[in-house]
Design a protein around this motif. Structure first.
Motif, PDB file in Angstrom:
ATOM      1  N   LEU A  44       0.830  -1.186   0.000  1.00 23.60           N
ATOM      2  CA  LEU A  44       0.000   0.000   0.000  1.00 23.60           C
ATOM      3  C   LEU A  44       0.872   1.247   0.000  1.00 23.60           C
ATOM      4  O   LEU A  44       1.779   1.378   0.817  1.00 23.60           O
ATOM      5  N   GLN A  45       0.586   2.128  -0.901  1.00 24.29           N
ATOM      6  CA  GLN A  45       1.318   3.381  -1.025  1.00 24.29           C
ATOM      7  C   GLN A  45       0.420   4.534  -0.596  1.00 24.29           C
ATOM      8  O   GLN A  45      -0.674   4.707  -1.144  1.00 24.29           O
ATOM      9  N   LEU A  46       0.878   5.312   0.369  1.00 25.14           N
ATOM     10  CA  LEU A  46       0.106   6.470   0.814  1.00 25.14           C
ATOM     11  C   LEU A  46       0.182   7.561  -0.250  1.00 25.14           C
ATOM     12  O   LEU A  46       1.270   7.952  -0.674  1.00 25.14           O
ATOM     13  N   LEU A  47      -0.982   8.039  -0.675  1.00 20.77           N
ATOM     14  CA  LEU A  47      -1.052   9.088  -1.684  1.00 20.77           C
ATOM     15  C   LEU A  47      -1.270  10.460  -1.046  1.00 20.77           C
ATOM     16  O   LEU A  47      -0.535  11.405  -1.310  1.00 20.77           O
ATOM     17  N   PHE A  48      -2.304  10.565  -0.236  1.00 20.84           N
ATOM     18  CA  PHE A  48      -2.673  11.827   0.389  1.00 20.84           C
ATOM     19  C   PHE A  48      -3.210  11.564   1.797  1.00 20.84           C
ATOM     20  O   PHE A  48      -3.763  10.515   2.060  1.00 20.84           O
ATOM     21  N   TYR A  49      -3.045  12.577   2.651  1.00 18.17           N
ATOM     22  CA  TYR A  49      -3.743  12.534   3.921  1.00 18.17           C
ATOM     23  C   TYR A  49      -4.188  13.933   4.297  1.00 18.17           C
ATOM     24  O   TYR A  49      -3.654  14.936   3.794  1.00 18.17           O
ATOM     25  N   SER A  50      -5.173  13.973   5.192  1.00 16.20           N
ATOM     26  CA  SER A  50      -5.767  15.253   5.575  1.00 16.20           C
ATOM     27  C   SER A  50      -6.116  15.227   7.062  1.00 16.20           C
ATOM     28  O   SER A  50      -6.745  14.297   7.542  1.00 16.20           O
ATOM     29  N   VAL A  51      -5.724  16.276   7.758  1.00 14.09           N
ATOM     30  CA  VAL A  51      -6.026  16.375   9.189  1.00 14.09           C
ATOM     31  C   VAL A  51      -7.170  17.339   9.449  1.00 14.09           C
ATOM     32  O   VAL A  51      -7.564  17.529  10.610  1.00 14.09           O
ATOM     33  N   GLY A  52      -7.696  17.963   8.389  1.00 15.17           N
ATOM     34  CA  GLY A  52      -8.819  18.871   8.577  1.00 15.17           C
ATOM     35  C   GLY A  52      -9.335  19.374   7.241  1.00 15.17           C
ATOM     36  O   GLY A  52      -8.709  19.177   6.194  1.00 15.17           O
ATOM     37  N   ILE A  53     -10.462  20.051   7.276  1.00 16.56           N
ATOM     38  CA  ILE A  53     -11.082  20.577   6.056  1.00 16.56           C
ATOM     39  C   ILE A  53     -10.087  21.472   5.316  1.00 16.56           C
ATOM     40  O   ILE A  53      -9.482  22.372   5.908  1.00 16.56           O
ATOM     41  N   GLY A  54      -9.938  21.194   4.022  1.00 16.05           N
ATOM     42  CA  GLY A  54      -9.067  22.000   3.188  1.00 16.05           C
ATOM     43  C   GLY A  54      -7.586  21.767   3.376  1.00 16.05           C
ATOM     44  O   GLY A  54      -6.765  22.378   2.697  1.00 16.05           O
ATOM     45  N   GLN A  55      -7.208  20.879   4.291  1.00 17.14           N
ATOM     46  CA  GLN A  55      -5.786  20.596   4.552  1.00 17.14           C
ATOM     47  C   GLN A  55      -5.420  19.267   3.910  1.00 17.14           C
ATOM     48  O   GLN A  55      -5.895  18.218   4.340  1.00 17.14           O
ATOM     49  N   ILE A  56      -4.573  19.323   2.889  1.00 11.97           N
ATOM     50  CA  ILE A  56      -4.187  18.137   2.152  1.00 11.97           C
ATOM     51  C   ILE A  56      -2.665  18.051   2.122  1.00 11.97           C
ATOM     52  O   ILE A  56      -1.987  19.032   1.788  1.00 11.97           O
ATOM     53  N   SER A  57      -2.143  16.878   2.461  1.00 16.16           N
ATOM     54  CA  SER A  57      -0.709  16.620   2.349  1.00 16.16           C
ATOM     55  C   SER A  57      -0.512  15.531   1.318  1.00 16.16           C
ATOM     56  O   SER A  57      -1.177  14.502   1.357  1.00 16.16           O
ATOM     57  N   SER A  58       0.406  15.776   0.399  1.00 12.62           N
ATOM     58  CA  SER A  58       0.690  14.828  -0.668  1.00 12.62           C
ATOM     59  C   SER A  58       1.993  14.111  -0.370  1.00 12.62           C
ATOM     60  O   SER A  58       2.992  14.751  -0.036  1.00 12.62           O
ATOM     61  N   GLU A  59       1.954  12.795  -0.482  1.00  7.90           N
ATOM     62  CA  GLU A  59       3.145  12.004  -0.190  1.00  7.90           C
ATOM     63  C   GLU A  59       4.000  11.714  -1.415  1.00  7.90           C
ATOM     64  O   GLU A  59       5.197  11.504  -1.286  1.00  7.90           O
ATOM     65  N   VAL A  60       3.397  11.663  -2.573  1.00  4.53           N
ATOM     66  CA  VAL A  60       4.151  11.370  -3.789  1.00  4.53           C
ATOM     67  C   VAL A  60       3.663  12.256  -4.925  1.00  4.53           C
ATOM     68  O   VAL A  60       2.471  12.495  -5.050  1.00  4.53           O
ATOM     69  N   PRO A  61       4.578  12.741  -5.767  1.00  2.98           N
ATOM     70  CA  PRO A  61       4.147  13.525  -6.930  1.00  2.98           C
ATOM     71  C   PRO A  61       3.484  12.611  -7.950  1.00  2.98           C
ATOM     72  O   PRO A  61       3.944  11.513  -8.197  1.00  2.98           O
ATOM     73  N   GLN A  62       2.375  13.028  -8.499  1.00  5.80           N
ATOM     74  CA  GLN A  62       1.651  12.134  -9.382  1.00  5.80           C
ATOM     75  C   GLN A  62       0.583  12.898 -10.132  1.00  5.80           C
ATOM     76  O   GLN A  62       0.466  14.101 -10.010  1.00  5.80           O
ATOM     77  N   ASN A  63      -0.210  12.144 -10.849  1.00  9.16           N
ATOM     78  CA  ASN A  63      -1.256  12.677 -11.695  1.00  9.16           C
ATOM     79  C   ASN A  63      -2.557  12.854 -10.943  1.00  9.16           C
ATOM     80  O   ASN A  63      -3.586  13.110 -11.560  1.00  9.16           O
ATOM     81  N   LEU A  64      -2.535  12.731  -9.644  1.00  8.32           N
ATOM     82  CA  LEU A  64      -3.755  12.751  -8.864  1.00  8.32           C
ATOM     83  C   LEU A  64      -3.782  13.938  -7.906  1.00  8.32           C
ATOM     84  O   LEU A  64      -2.727  14.487  -7.565  1.00  8.32           O
ATOM     85  N   SER A  65      -4.964  14.281  -7.450  1.00  5.78           N
ATOM     86  CA  SER A  65      -5.121  15.315  -6.433  1.00  5.78           C
ATOM     87  C   SER A  65      -6.209  14.885  -5.466  1.00  5.78           C
ATOM     88  O   SER A  65      -6.978  13.969  -5.748  1.00  5.78           O
ATOM     89  N   ALA A  66      -6.240  15.528  -4.307  1.00  6.00           N
ATOM     90  CA  ALA A  66      -7.251  15.202  -3.303  1.00  6.00           C
ATOM     91  C   ALA A  66      -7.845  16.479  -2.761  1.00  6.00           C
ATOM     92  O   ALA A  66      -7.204  17.539  -2.757  1.00  6.00           O
ATOM     93  N   SER A  67      -9.078  16.363  -2.289  1.00  3.30           N
ATOM     94  CA  SER A  67      -9.736  17.508  -1.671  1.00  3.30           C
ATOM     95  C   SER A  67     -10.575  17.032  -0.500  1.00  3.30           C
ATOM     96  O   SER A  67     -11.030  15.884  -0.457  1.00  3.30           O
ATOM     97  N   ARG A  68     -10.788  17.936   0.441  1.00  2.00           N
ATOM     98  CA  ARG A  68     -11.620  17.636   1.608  1.00  2.00           C
ATOM     99  C   ARG A  68     -12.576  18.806   1.792  1.00  2.00           C
ATOM    100  O   ARG A  68     -12.321  19.726   2.568  1.00  2.00           O
ATOM    101  N   PRO A  69     -13.687  18.769   1.083  1.00  2.05           N
ATOM    102  CA  PRO A  69     -14.625  19.887   1.139  1.00  2.05           C
ATOM    103  C   PRO A  69     -15.454  19.935   2.423  1.00  2.05           C
ATOM    104  O   PRO A  69     -15.921  21.010   2.805  1.00  2.05           O
ATOM    105  N   GLN A  70     -15.608  18.789   3.069  1.00  2.00           N
ATOM    106  CA  GLN A  70     -16.348  18.719   4.320  1.00  2.00           C
ATOM    107  C   GLN A  70     -15.559  17.882   5.320  1.00  2.00           C
ATOM    108  O   GLN A  70     -14.663  17.131   4.946  1.00  2.00           O
ATOM    109  N   ASP A  71     -15.930  17.973   6.571  1.00  4.25           N
ATOM    110  CA  ASP A  71     -15.178  17.315   7.633  1.00  4.25           C
ATOM    111  C   ASP A  71     -15.011  15.818   7.404  1.00  4.25           C
ATOM    112  O   ASP A  71     -13.950  15.245   7.671  1.00  4.25           O
ATOM    113  N   ARG A  72     -16.057  15.167   6.900  1.00  2.93           N
ATOM    114  CA  ARG A  72     -16.021  13.710   6.785  1.00  2.93           C
ATOM    115  C   ARG A  72     -16.073  13.235   5.335  1.00  2.93           C
ATOM    116  O   ARG A  72     -16.496  12.121   5.066  1.00  2.93           O
TER     117      ARG A  72
END
Lengths: 113, 112
Positions: A44-72
């Motif tokens: 398993l490769q970690l791609l993204f993680y988020s500790v709160g709304i709008g907070q995104i951390s990227s672990e690897v450069p890639q063709n993907l993106s992540a978003s957290r528009p709501q808490d859950r």
């Protein structure tokens, strides 16, 4: 009790098309959220993680993106899929105990043709 | 860098026999350690976890694991496997908000 839902479960997309995978957690608030990708024989490769709304951390450069528009809610996206984006995508959450235990969704199988 | 290694890609065990799956970790300090199981096409289910204290931890489905600091290992064991134990097993380590580091997994095959 807490539950986590991912959809769609299976997706077949042509190269160059967009992607949106969604993940929702219920029964908890302010979870840490994660997107992992699982490729055959590579664990398993970690791609993204988020500790709160709008907070995104990227672990690897890639063709993907992540978003957290709501808490859950955690969304994995791509504007143009590559063949190498094929894989099994897993969403997970952890609580505020800081012990790192992850709870996983059922996964989304993406095939890019 | 922190890492988790599972040396065995495949393990074949006869039904009713004992099982041991190996896991080694490399961390600066004692990490939180986990074992997960994955059935085909499914998500991961937590079997057991080690945070501190007693080095022998019990999990679900009759599994246990022993933390050995001197060997940097956290091997998973079961005294007698059942056909339903056939699955992929992942060892993982970590403990912060940045998620867990997983080994590459061990595929367990059960022979009748």
């Amino acid at each position: 009790s807490q539950t986590i839902h991912q959809w769609p479960a299976t997706l077949v997309q042509p190269v160059g098309s967009p992607l949106s995978l969604e993940c929702t957690v219920e029964g908890t608030s302010n979870p840490n959220l994660y997107w992992y990708r699982q490729a055959a024989g590579r664990g398993l490769q970690l791609l993204f993680y988020s500790v709160g709304i709008g907070q995104i951390s990227s672990e690897v450069p890639q063709n993907l993106s992540a978003s957290r528009p709501q808490d859950r809610q955690f969304i994995l996206s791509s504007k143009k899929l590559l063949l190498s984006d094929s894989g099994f995508y897993l969403c997970a959450w952890s609580g505020g105990t800081n012990t790192g235990e992850l709870f996983f969704g059922e996964g989304s199988r993406l095939t890019v043709l | 860098a922190q890492s988790v290694t599972q040396p065995d890609i495949h393990i074949t065990v006869s039904e009713g026999a004992s099982l041991e799956l190996r896991c080694n970790y490399s961390y600066g300090a004692t990490p939180y350690l986990f074992w997960y199981v994955q059935s085909p096409g499914q998500g991961l289910q937590l079997l057991l976890k080690y945070f501190s204290g007693d080095t022998l931890v019990q999990g679900i489905k009759g599994f246990e694991a022993e933390f050995k600091r001197s060997q940097s290992s956290f091997n998973l064991r079961k005294p007698s496997v059942h056909w339903s134990d056939a699955a992929e097993y992942f060892c993982a380590g970590g403990g912060g908000a940045d998620g867990l580091t997983f080994g590459k997994g061990t595929h367990l095959i059960i022979q009748p």
